[in-house]
Design a protein around this motif. Sequence first.
Motif, PDB file in Angstrom:
ATOM      1  N   LEU A 155     -15.091 -39.550  -0.883  1.00 26.23           N
ATOM      2  CA  LEU A 155     -14.777 -39.383  -2.299  1.00 26.23           C
ATOM      3  C   LEU A 155     -15.392 -40.482  -3.152  1.00 26.23           C
ATOM      4  O   LEU A 155     -15.781 -40.247  -4.296  1.00 26.23           O
ATOM      5  N   HIS A 156     -15.487 -41.676  -2.603  1.00 26.18           N
ATOM      6  CA  HIS A 156     -16.082 -42.782  -3.357  1.00 26.18           C
ATOM      7  C   HIS A 156     -17.563 -42.521  -3.629  1.00 26.18           C
ATOM      8  O   HIS A 156     -18.099 -42.949  -4.672  1.00 26.18           O
ATOM      9  N   ALA A 157     -18.224 -41.812  -2.699  1.00 20.06           N
ATOM     10  CA  ALA A 157     -19.655 -41.539  -2.850  1.00 20.06           C
ATOM     11  C   ALA A 157     -19.939 -40.171  -3.457  1.00 20.06           C
ATOM     12  O   ALA A 157     -21.098 -39.805  -3.642  1.00 20.06           O
ATOM     13  N   SER A 158     -18.893 -39.420  -3.803  1.00 17.68           N
ATOM     14  CA  SER A 158     -19.052 -38.034  -4.222  1.00 17.68           C
ATOM     15  C   SER A 158     -19.648 -37.905  -5.624  1.00 17.68           C
ATOM     16  O   SER A 158     -19.344 -38.688  -6.528  1.00 17.68           O
ATOM     17  N   ASP A 159     -20.490 -36.883  -5.800  1.00 19.88           N
ATOM     18  CA  ASP A 159     -20.981 -36.522  -7.121  1.00 19.88           C
ATOM     19  C   ASP A 159     -20.108 -35.440  -7.761  1.00 19.88           C
ATOM     20  O   ASP A 159     -20.257 -35.149  -8.947  1.00 19.88           O
ATOM     21  N   THR A 160     -19.220 -34.863  -6.965  1.00 15.87           N
ATOM     22  CA  THR A 160     -18.350 -33.786  -7.433  1.00 15.87           C
ATOM     23  C   THR A 160     -17.021 -34.321  -7.942  1.00 15.87           C
ATOM     24  O   THR A 160     -16.486 -33.854  -8.947  1.00 15.87           O
ATOM     25  N   PHE A 161     -16.493 -35.292  -7.226  1.00 14.66           N
ATOM     26  CA  PHE A 161     -15.225 -35.913  -7.586  1.00 14.66           C
ATOM     27  C   PHE A 161     -15.459 -37.301  -8.171  1.00 14.66           C
ATOM     28  O   PHE A 161     -16.412 -37.992  -7.799  1.00 14.66           O
TER      29      PHE A 161
END
Length: 337
Positions: free
Chosen positions: A22-28
């Motif tokens: 989640l820390h690396a997500s482009d969606t979240f």
Amino acid sequence: MTIGIAIIGSGNFAREEHLPLLHASDTFDLKALYSRTLKSAETLLSEKNITTLDIYSEDSGPGKRYEDLLAREDVQAVVIALPITAQPTFIKQALLAGKHVLSEKPVAGDLETARSLLSFYQTEVLEKVVWGVAENYRFLGKFRRVAEEVRKLGAVRAFRVSVRTLIKPGSKNHQTEWRRTPAYRGGFVLDGGIHVVAGLRLILGKEDALAAVSAMSCLQQEHLAPVDTVDAVVKTKSGATGTVSLSYGAAVNETVFDFSCDRGVVSLNLDRVTANGESFDVPYEGRSVNHELAAFAESIRQGELEERLRPEEAMADLEIMEGMFVSEGGSVQLDLQ
């Protein structure tokens, strides 16, 4: 537009999967982390060298508790990875606060609680937000491939599932207090075995789902009390029979799924699939939590939950596990498959 999200829990799975993904997500857009104690949250973020998240905990004082996190308008969703018996309360609170929820398996510690939770969702909040239950085995490529190979060979006539390993004293999962002294039936067998059941259900499919189970259980390793081994005989709706052996206190280490079909045999041994004598590896691509999260994001955007995340699927997994635990050699009929 990204989806503001928070992680609820700072245990092993949050550390290994949810937080880095989640820390690396482009969606979240990961906004916050909640843990029971401030120390555990700070320790996790320090380990990952993350300094940008807001921390909430029960001992952080006014304005920094779970209900305060849920009041944030920039947090639209939460991923809940807490001890099994703690999750239902946190799920309800998040849903009532209008947050989309992805909670870790199992859906609850027992079927009665799961039914109550699903009823609450369906009657109180269903049209407002989505609630999914994460079961990464439903997203693993090797189980999808075995299911495809089984379909090619016709009806399943017999099958064998054997998953055996040893949870050693002091290992990362055994160090977890709620796992060492479980407040739910089945101990490590429920926590790990429900994955196996989900994989088996995926392979068998809805058209030939399990209909009955009969099982016996025992304890092989004292540090894994109350139970670490369950051996079951199961029967499908079509009349095919199979065995499901689950042990987390075993002296051997194996993960085997064998299916005898009308026109041949399909087997899965770890990541190696063999169909009618032809073998090939399904490349390991991680635990597929990234695919779960992608499905969760798409469910939020579409306003309709992806099939593999449906709480009803998680309840069907739990029904089989609970049937094993209460059977004591008798036959338990399955109604949720």
